[in-house]
Design a protein around this motif. Sequence first.
Motif, PDB file in Angstrom:
ATOM      1  N   ILE A 188       0.955  -1.362  -0.465  1.00 33.75           N
ATOM      2  CA  ILE A 188      -0.322  -0.349  -0.486  1.00 33.75           C
ATOM      3  C   ILE A 188       1.388   1.154   0.089  1.00 33.75           C
ATOM      4  N   PHE A 189       2.347   1.552   0.629  1.00 35.25           N
ATOM      5  CA  PHE A 189       3.213   2.433   1.357  1.00 35.25           C
ATOM      6  C   PHE A 189       3.598   2.534  -0.367  1.00 35.25           C
ATOM      7  N   ASN A 190       3.308   1.757  -1.205  1.00 36.63           N
ATOM      8  CA  ASN A 190       4.224   2.004  -2.864  1.00 36.63           C
ATOM      9  C   ASN A 190       3.518   2.460  -3.657  1.00 36.63           C
ATOM     10  N   LEU A 191       1.877   1.764  -3.421  1.00 37.13           N
ATOM     11  CA  LEU A 191       0.641   1.772  -4.685  1.00 37.13           C
ATOM     12  C   LEU A 191       0.724   3.804  -4.557  1.00 37.13           C
ATOM     13  N   GLY A 192       0.668   4.455  -2.793  1.00 33.49           N
ATOM     14  CA  GLY A 192       0.764   5.461  -2.989  1.00 33.49           C
ATOM     15  C   GLY A 192       1.499   5.738  -3.365  1.00 33.49           C
ATOM     16  N   LEU A 193       2.644   5.709  -3.059  1.00 27.01           N
ATOM     17  CA  LEU A 193       3.541   6.354  -4.626  1.00 27.01           C
ATOM     18  C   LEU A 193       3.178   6.565  -6.071  1.00 27.01           C
ATOM     19  N   THR A 194       2.674   5.775  -6.044  1.00 28.06           N
ATOM     20  CA  THR A 194       2.742   5.596  -7.950  1.00 28.06           C
ATOM     21  C   THR A 194       1.828   7.206  -7.694  1.00 28.06           C
ATOM     22  N   SER A 195       0.493   6.268  -6.968  1.00 28.55           N
ATOM     23  CA  SER A 195      -0.604   7.279  -7.310  1.00 28.55           C
ATOM     24  C   SER A 195      -0.121   8.698  -7.023  1.00 28.55           C
ATOM     25  N   GLY A 196       0.708   9.130  -6.333  1.00 30.87           N
ATOM     26  CA  GLY A 196       0.657  10.356  -6.173  1.00 30.87           C
ATOM     27  C   GLY A 196       0.828  11.152  -7.434  1.00 30.87           C
ATOM     28  N   ALA A 197       2.414  10.827  -8.060  1.00 35.37           N
ATOM     29  CA  ALA A 197       2.605  11.016  -9.655  1.00 35.37           C
ATOM     30  C   ALA A 197       1.743  11.249 -10.179  1.00 35.37           C
ATOM     31  N   ALA A 198       1.299  10.456 -10.116  1.00 37.85           N
ATOM     32  CA  ALA A 198       0.018   9.850 -11.786  1.00 37.85           C
ATOM     33  C   ALA A 198      -0.911  11.522 -10.957  1.00 37.85           C
ATOM     34  N   LEU A 199      -1.491  11.507  -9.794  1.00 36.42           N
ATOM     35  CA  LEU A 199      -2.345  12.015  -9.404  1.00 36.42           C
ATOM     36  C   LEU A 199      -1.941  14.001  -9.934  1.00 36.42           C
ATOM     37  N   LEU A 200      -0.119  13.806  -9.373  1.00 38.48           N
ATOM     38  CA  LEU A 200       0.135  15.538  -9.780  1.00 38.48           C
ATOM     39  C   LEU A 200       0.351  15.892 -11.697  1.00 38.48           C
ATOM     40  N   GLY A 201       0.217  14.702 -12.265  1.00 35.21           N
ATOM     41  CA  GLY A 201       0.311  14.587 -14.134  1.00 35.21           C
ATOM     42  C   GLY A 201      -1.572  15.256 -14.427  1.00 35.21           C
ATOM     43  N   TYR A 202      -2.290  14.562 -13.605  1.00 34.57           N
ATOM     44  CA  TYR A 202      -3.415  15.109 -14.093  1.00 34.57           C
ATOM     45  C   TYR A 202      -4.125  16.353 -13.230  1.00 34.57           C
ATOM     46  N   LEU A 203      -3.151  16.760 -12.052  1.00 32.00           N
ATOM     47  CA  LEU A 203      -3.697  18.564 -11.829  1.00 32.00           C
ATOM     48  C   LEU A 203      -3.040  19.230 -12.763  1.00 32.00           C
ATOM     49  N   ARG A 204      -1.650  18.914 -12.877  1.00 32.10           N
ATOM     50  CA  ARG A 204      -0.711  20.097 -13.541  1.00 32.10           C
ATOM     51  C   ARG A 204      -1.629  21.027 -14.267  1.00 32.10           C
ATOM     52  N   SER A 205      -2.221  19.597 -15.694  1.00 33.45           N
ATOM     53  CA  SER A 205      -3.034  20.539 -16.672  1.00 33.45           C
ATOM     54  C   SER A 205      -3.579  21.746 -16.614  1.00 33.45           C
TER      55      SER A 205
END
Length: 263
Positions: A188-205
């Motif tokens: 879950i720890f590592n899944l959160g790390l991956t999700s955080g990077a993906a979330l930035l890509g979505y919000l930055r647009s």
Amino acid sequence: IMFVPLLLRERPGEKLMPWTSGQTSPDAALMAVDSWGKLFKSFKTVVLLKNTLLLVVSLFVTMASIHYMRTLLPIFTIQELGWTNIYYSRIFSTSSLIGGITGMLIGGFVIKRFGLTRMIQGALLLLAILVFAMSQSSSLWHNNNFVIAFIGCFCILLTLTTIGGLALAMHLCWKRISALQFTFCMTIFNLGLTSGAALLGYLRSFNEWSFIFMYFSGFVIIALVIINFIKTDKHREQVDLLEKNYLAILNKESSLLVKSETN
């Protein structure tokens, strides 16, 4: 020197080196799970406890938020502030080193003085305040010293949060299946790390940098609220009860085995 052979001499039941003979510790033998069915049944039981579920959710949100910021910082400093890759790498690596040393020096003291949960909550609260202040200080963004100080403080709080999260996950483990339970928490720890990077890509647009920073503070506050509902003492009582029930089942199975052998 003459006492070295005596110090290296193995005692009965002990195994000094991996290639030497030895015996299984009675305590280790008692904690072993003798079947896959019992292992996964015990894992399911402890994972469905309220405090374990709260821990898993808070770990996911916390790690997603942290990696959101760790992905954001190089993009922000290089694209917006004009830093070079080498300059950013030097600043962040130095800050991470300082954060790691600081975490080792004061992490244990803070946990002992204030408690594990309070340390995590305090670090998360300071992170939320720090990043929110950064979002409101756009006039200082091009001041390198200001940004470097921000990154340094962020890395120190990041280290304390990570230490606290890992320690809390270990503290809530049931010793009998701790390897499987802690591995699940790290997944879950590592899944959160991956999700955080993906979330930035979505919000930055479709957001400006100020709002990008503010989202982090919002996510951290959510994790802070969830952690507030984790009751470690109650969870340990529930785990102790699970252990007693497990031992009762083992004793029952042993008595039935003895009876069958006698007959």
